[in-house]
Design an enzyme around this catalytic site. Structure first.
Site, PDB file in Angstrom:
ATOM      1  N   SER A  32       0.841  -1.197   0.000  1.00 10.79           N
ATOM      2  CA  SER A  32       0.000   0.000   0.000  1.00 10.79           C
ATOM      3  C   SER A  32       0.883   1.257   0.000  1.00 10.79           C
ATOM      4  O   SER A  32       2.001   1.222   0.529  1.00 10.79           O
ATOM      5  CB  SER A  32      -0.866  -0.044   1.269  1.00 10.79           C
ATOM      6  OG  SER A  32      -1.986   0.786   1.156  1.00 10.79           O
ATOM      7  N   PRO A  33       0.391   2.356  -0.579  1.00  7.09           N
ATOM      8  CA  PRO A  33       1.205   3.574  -0.578  1.00  7.09           C
ATOM      9  C   PRO A  33       1.551   4.032   0.838  1.00  7.09           C
ATOM     10  O   PRO A  33       0.678   4.051   1.711  1.00  7.09           O
ATOM     11  CB  PRO A  33       0.294   4.617  -1.244  1.00  7.09           C
ATOM     12  CG  PRO A  33      -0.775   3.846  -1.935  1.00  7.09           C
ATOM     13  CD  PRO A  33      -0.911   2.547  -1.219  1.00  7.09           C
ATOM     14  N   CYS A  67       3.823   7.178   2.685  1.00  6.51           N
ATOM     15  CA  CYS A  67       4.687   8.368   2.686  1.00  6.51           C
ATOM     16  C   CYS A  67       5.948   8.090   3.494  1.00  6.51           C
ATOM     17  O   CYS A  67       5.875   7.495   4.569  1.00  6.51           O
ATOM     18  CB  CYS A  67       3.977   9.544   3.347  1.00  6.51           C
ATOM     19  SG  CYS A  67       2.632  10.190   2.378  1.00  6.51           S
ATOM     20  N   ALA A 104       2.358   8.462  -1.825  1.00 15.11           N
ATOM     21  CA  ALA A 104       1.658   9.551  -2.499  1.00 15.11           C
ATOM     22  C   ALA A 104       2.700  10.419  -3.205  1.00 15.11           C
ATOM     23  O   ALA A 104       3.598  10.969  -2.565  1.00 15.11           O
ATOM     24  CB  ALA A 104       0.886  10.377  -1.480  1.00 15.11           C
ATOM     25  N   GLN A 119       1.072   6.113  -6.831  1.00 12.06           N
ATOM     26  CA  GLN A 119      -0.095   6.843  -6.340  1.00 12.06           C
ATOM     27  C   GLN A 119       0.122   8.330  -6.636  1.00 12.06           C
ATOM     28  O   GLN A 119       1.138   8.905  -6.236  1.00 12.06           O
ATOM     29  CB  GLN A 119      -0.310   6.643  -4.842  1.00 12.06           C
ATOM     30  CG  GLN A 119      -1.649   7.241  -4.399  1.00 12.06           C
ATOM     31  CD  GLN A 119      -1.889   7.164  -2.902  1.00 12.06           C
ATOM     32  OE1 GLN A 119      -1.032   7.558  -2.118  1.00 12.06           O
ATOM     33  NE2 GLN A 119      -3.055   6.670  -2.515  1.00 12.06           N
ATOM     34  N   TYR A 176      -7.470  14.418   1.404  1.00  5.90           N
ATOM     35  CA  TYR A 176      -6.664  15.197   0.468  1.00  5.90           C
ATOM     36  C   TYR A 176      -7.568  15.754  -0.640  1.00  5.90           C
ATOM     37  O   TYR A 176      -8.779  15.578  -0.610  1.00  5.90           O
ATOM     38  CB  TYR A 176      -5.486  14.350  -0.042  1.00  5.90           C
ATOM     39  CG  TYR A 176      -4.581  13.955   1.120  1.00  5.90           C
ATOM     40  CD1 TYR A 176      -3.941  14.935   1.872  1.00  5.90           C
ATOM     41  CD2 TYR A 176      -4.427  12.626   1.514  1.00  5.90           C
ATOM     42  CE1 TYR A 176      -3.146  14.595   2.980  1.00  5.90           C
ATOM     43  CE2 TYR A 176      -3.644  12.283   2.614  1.00  5.90           C
ATOM     44  CZ  TYR A 176      -3.010  13.282   3.336  1.00  5.90           C
ATOM     45  OH  TYR A 176      -2.242  12.951   4.428  1.00  5.90           O
ATOM     46  N   ARG A 196      -8.202   5.493  -5.149  1.00  8.81           N
ATOM     47  CA  ARG A 196      -8.396   5.238  -3.710  1.00  8.81           C
ATOM     48  C   ARG A 196      -9.446   6.214  -3.196  1.00  8.81           C
ATOM     49  O   ARG A 196      -9.341   7.424  -3.419  1.00  8.81           O
ATOM     50  CB  ARG A 196      -7.070   5.409  -2.943  1.00  8.81           C
ATOM     51  CG  ARG A 196      -7.269   5.287  -1.436  1.00  8.81           C
ATOM     52  CD  ARG A 196      -5.962   5.107  -0.665  1.00  8.81           C
ATOM     53  NE  ARG A 196      -5.625   3.687  -0.562  1.00  8.81           N
ATOM     54  CZ  ARG A 196      -4.772   3.179   0.340  1.00  8.81           C
ATOM     55  NH1 ARG A 196      -4.146   3.966   1.197  1.00  8.81           N
ATOM     56  NH2 ARG A 196      -4.524   1.881   0.386  1.00  8.81           N
ATOM     57  N   ARG A 242       1.241  -1.352   7.211  1.00 11.72           N
ATOM     58  CA  ARG A 242       2.102  -1.537   8.387  1.00 11.72           C
ATOM     59  C   ARG A 242       2.702  -2.944   8.474  1.00 11.72           C
ATOM     60  O   ARG A 242       3.846  -3.099   8.901  1.00 11.72           O
ATOM     61  CB  ARG A 242       1.331  -1.146   9.649  1.00 11.72           C
ATOM     62  CG  ARG A 242       1.170   0.372   9.753  1.00 11.72           C
ATOM     63  CD  ARG A 242       0.151   0.776  10.764  1.00 11.72           C
ATOM     64  NE  ARG A 242      -1.198   0.410  10.339  1.00 11.72           N
ATOM     65  CZ  ARG A 242      -2.292   0.674  11.028  1.00 11.72           C
ATOM     66  NH1 ARG A 242      -2.182   1.302  12.196  1.00 11.72           N
ATOM     67  NH2 ARG A 242      -3.474   0.328  10.573  1.00 11.72           N
TER      68      ARG A 242
END
Ligand SMILES: Cc1cc2nc3c(=O)[nH]c(=O)nc-3n(C[C@H](O)[C@H](O)[C@H](O)COP(=O)(O)O)c2cc1C
Length: 364
Positions: free
Chosen positions: A26-27, A29, A61, A103, A187, A235, A331
């Site tokens: 998963s994306p 940061c 992202a 992403q 966002y 997403r 995670r």
């Protein structure tokens, strides 16, 4: 002989792109870029996870402009130097057999913040050395302590849509094979979708049709440069977890619209993030899976499930029972870049380990 390989470990195809299994990094940061430019940290981080056996590996992202970054140290793709770096990053991911995915994002009113590990208010005002004034559909701040964002004009909105398309064109040239628009977590795209943050009375606000206009126009502009051969994911935050905010019903309606238009290949079903007042009733393993399942069934579009998926058996169950088409793990992938290789062993699947790592196969 019967094939007992769990569906989780069977290849899956979107348009011309086949992934070796249905496990997605998963994306995430990293807050480690300078002027939007990545470095060795990003290479080793995603390289390790691609070598760990995931089918699809997403970049964090990746922002369409400097003003669209979450923090001054977020990744971006708006200039040639960044494109050269992203070309290397895509190649590193592909080198280990994973599909390189990006992403694409604009942080909207949640821009100009600091990395989570920096002590302080969490945001930067325009007077601070690295801060700037965020933009948003309406001049309503994410939280009362923050400066009100600049309300975007129609011309500004069209400029940002063009930025999304320009980043997508660069991503394609860089070798990414899946693009995902970040329409979640409060966002910019999510800010247009949600009545909590979008108070506009023009064509980009009002009812759900108005609030989805920015997303629809972005999809159209991105698809035009991304090409018809490559998959495009979106997403979404499928609920705002707030009175007066987006609900699961709204998400189904938005996804039906996207399914009908046919430009989007998968909905990555996340939730939340629009405002600090959100109330998530219970966070437990798989708590967002029902959104992926419902959208898949009711809107008739493939989905990705995300959120506290940690156990191999849980991931396999979600896919086997057709509750989602992909599982996105964040995670658990930080904790163990080799999560897919470990999950395969647990589920009795013989995966091809990278030859360089074969001697480690029995060491879990
Ligand atoms: C360090 C970190 C960074 C994240 N950055 C992003 C991001 O760039 N884009 C995004 O859509 N979600 C981001 N997320 C959310 C994850 O992609 C994921 O949706 C969330 O962590 C729930 O999945 P998990 O329980 O497997 O961690 C981030 C999560 C973490 C832990």
């Amino acid at each position: 002989m019967a094939d007992h390989t769990p569906l989780l470990f069977k290849p899956v195809k979107f348009r011309s792109v086949e992934a070796r299994n249905r496990i997605v990094v998963s994306p995430m940061c990293q807050y480690s870029a300078d002027n939007g430019l990545g470095n060795d940290w990003h290479i080793q981080n995603l390289g390790a996870r691609a070598a760990g056996g995931a089918g699809i590996v997403f970049t964090e992202a990746t922002h369409v402009s400097a003003a669209g970054r979450i923090t001054p140290h977020c990744l971006g793709l708006w200039n040639d130097e960044q494109e050269t770096f992203m070309t290397r990053l895509a190649a590193v991911i592909a080198r280990s057999g994973a599909v390189p995915a990006i992403q694409i994002a604009h942080a909207g009113r949640k821009a100009s913040t600091t990395a989570p590990w920096i002590q302080g208010s969490g945001f930067l005002t325009p007077d601070e050395p690295e801060g700037w004034l965020p933009v948003a559909p309406s001049a309503v701040a994410f939280s009362p302590e923050r400066p009100a964002p600049h309300e975007l004009s129609v011309g500004d909105i069209q400029g940002i849509i063009a930025d999304f398309a320009a980043t997508a064109a660069r991503a394609r040239r860089a070798g990414f094979k899946i693009a995902e628009l970040h329409g979640a977590h409060g966002y910019l795209i999510h800010e247009f979708l949600s009545p909590i943050s979008n108070l506009r009375t023009d064509q980009y606000g009002g009812d759900l049709t108005g609030r989805t206009r920015m997303l629809n126009e972005t999809i159209k502009a991105v698809r035009a440069v991304w090409g018809d051969d490559l998959p495009l994911f979106v997403r979404l935050s499928c609920t705002d977890w707030m009175e007066g905010g987006l609900t699961g019903d709204d998400a189904v309606q938005i996804c039906k619209m996207l399914a009908e238009r046919g430009d989007v290949d998968l909905i990555d079903a996340s939730t939340g993030g629009i405002a600090p007042a959100q109330k998530i009733p219970s966070i437990h393993p798989g708590y967002q899976v029902p959104f992926a399942e419902r959208i898949r069934n009711e809107a008739g579009i493939p989905t990705g499930a995300v959120g506290m998926i940690r156990e191999a058996d849980h991931a396999a169950e979600i896919i086997a029972n057709r509750r989602a088409d992909l599982v996105f793990l964040a995670r658990a992938m930080i904790a163990d870049p080799h999560w897919p290789l470990r999950a395969a062993q647990r589920l009795g699947v013989k995966l091809d380990w990278p030859p360089q790592y074969l001697r480690g196969e029995g060491a879990f």
